[in-house]
Scaffold this motif. Structure first.
Motif: not given
Length: 361
Positions: A84-91, A154-163
């Protein structure tokens, strides 16, 4: 074998988005295929649709996402199918001059998937922020997929990925808010409220929310604001100074990104205070400040890129805070929608009617 999936695509500048069938390849070396479970509708996606980022149409939109690993490419050793992962735009690449100096949050060569996702006719898609997650499946670099506790919705965790990460990190990582500090946050949207939450969790004794919308100010108290200022009819600099004994705040965070809000943040600081700009300005905006004020007031003027975060370090921390009920990620979710409703969600976001609409797949 390539995968044909439904996805939200911006075909040309300013045109309504379309739900199309796209082709997602199997992962190559260093890549992972992610089955997307949820993805937030962020202002950055609207900027892509409007051509305000670049003109590399067509764009595959969506980047604030959580999901599960479906397949991994060669050389991927720290992820496995089912994670289970959250996607990041910085790697972080680990090899550029910033990474080698121990500053991976400023990585100058962030990793993305090399193999393109395409339209059915073979036209390559430009994935938003290197992710493209308004899709049933997406392909990203392995370093963009950060494993977190699967207990997080997931609908909560995904928001960590940006905003959420941008705002939280603006307070905690960039502004270095500490115990006993006073903080003002201008703009109580998703990023601003995340900054308020971060400042509160960091131990700030006074967190002042500033906005022109009374409903947003009421909502800001849920995230930890101790005081609110409606700047529609009040000078926010005077109001913030009044709330801080005439001194101003230790850290002022501009989560709007306009010349007027930047100046407000600049002048509502205490002597030698910190200004953090996390709101993204229009490229044509400029600002004019007296050089003597820049010199005499001292302190630090900082821009916060992605909350100066290190995703592998910070994402699990925020998920743990959510699961322990210290960070109310669920409060950011105004509504859940389908892929077919993204265009309408852009309108609600533009009108300030929601914190976040979240696509659930």
């Amino acid at each position: 074998m390539p995968h044909e999936v439904r996805a939200v695509v911006a075909m040309k500048k300013g045109a309504p988005v379309e739900v199309q069938t796209i082709v997602v390849p199997d992962p190559g070396p260093g890549e992972v295929l992610v089955s997307v479970q949820a993805c937030g509708v962020c202002h950055t996606d609207l900027h892509y649709r409007e051509g305000a980022i670049n003109d590399d149409f067509p764009f595959l939109l969506g980047h604030e996402a959580a999901g599960t690993i479906e397949a991994i490419g060669a050389d991927v050793t720290d992820l496995a199918p089912g994670d289970y992962v959250v996607l990041a735009w910085r790697a972080p690449c680990g090899a550029c001059r910033s990474c080698l100096r121990g500053r991976p949050w400023y990585c100058f060569d962030s990793r993305n998937a090399a193999r393109p996702m395409t339209l059915l006719d073979g036209t390559p898609l430009s994935p938003a922020l290197g992710i493209g997650a308004f899709a049933e499946k997406t392909l990203v670099a392995a370093g963009q997929a950060v494993k977190v506790d699967p207990a997080a919705r997931p609908e909560a965790a995904g928001l960590i990925g940006c905003g959420v990460m941008a705002g939280y990190g603006a307070a905690v990582n960039t502004g270095r808010v500490g115990r006993g500090d006073t903080v003002a946050v201008i703009g109580c949207g998703g990023v601003g409220n995340a900054a308020i939450a971060g400042a509160s969790l960091a131990g700030a004794r006074r967190v002042i929310a500033v906005d022109i919308d009374e409903a947003k100010l009421d909502g800001a108290t849920r995230f930890g604001a101790t005081h609110t200022v409606n700047s529609r009819g009040t000078d926010p600099v005077d109001a913030v100074r009044e709330l801080t004994g005439g001194f101003g705040v230790d850290v002022a965070i501009d989560a709007v990104g306009t010349p007027s809000t930047y100046k407000q943040a600049f002048y509502m600081r205490d002597h030698a205070g910190v200004l953090v700009q996390v709101g993204v300005p229009d490229p044509e905006m400029t600002i004019d400040l007296p050089l003597i004020d820049l010199f005499s007031r001292g302190g630090a003027l900082k821009s916060s890129w992605y909350g100066d975060c290190l995703p592998t370090r910070d994402f699990p921390i925020l998920v743990d805070q959510y699961l322990s009920r210290r960070l109310d990620l669920g409060a950011f979710v105004s509504e859940t929608i389908t892929l077919d409703q993204v265009e309408e969600a852009f309108g609600r976001m533009h009108r300030g009617e929601v914190l976040r609409s979240v696509v659930v797949l």
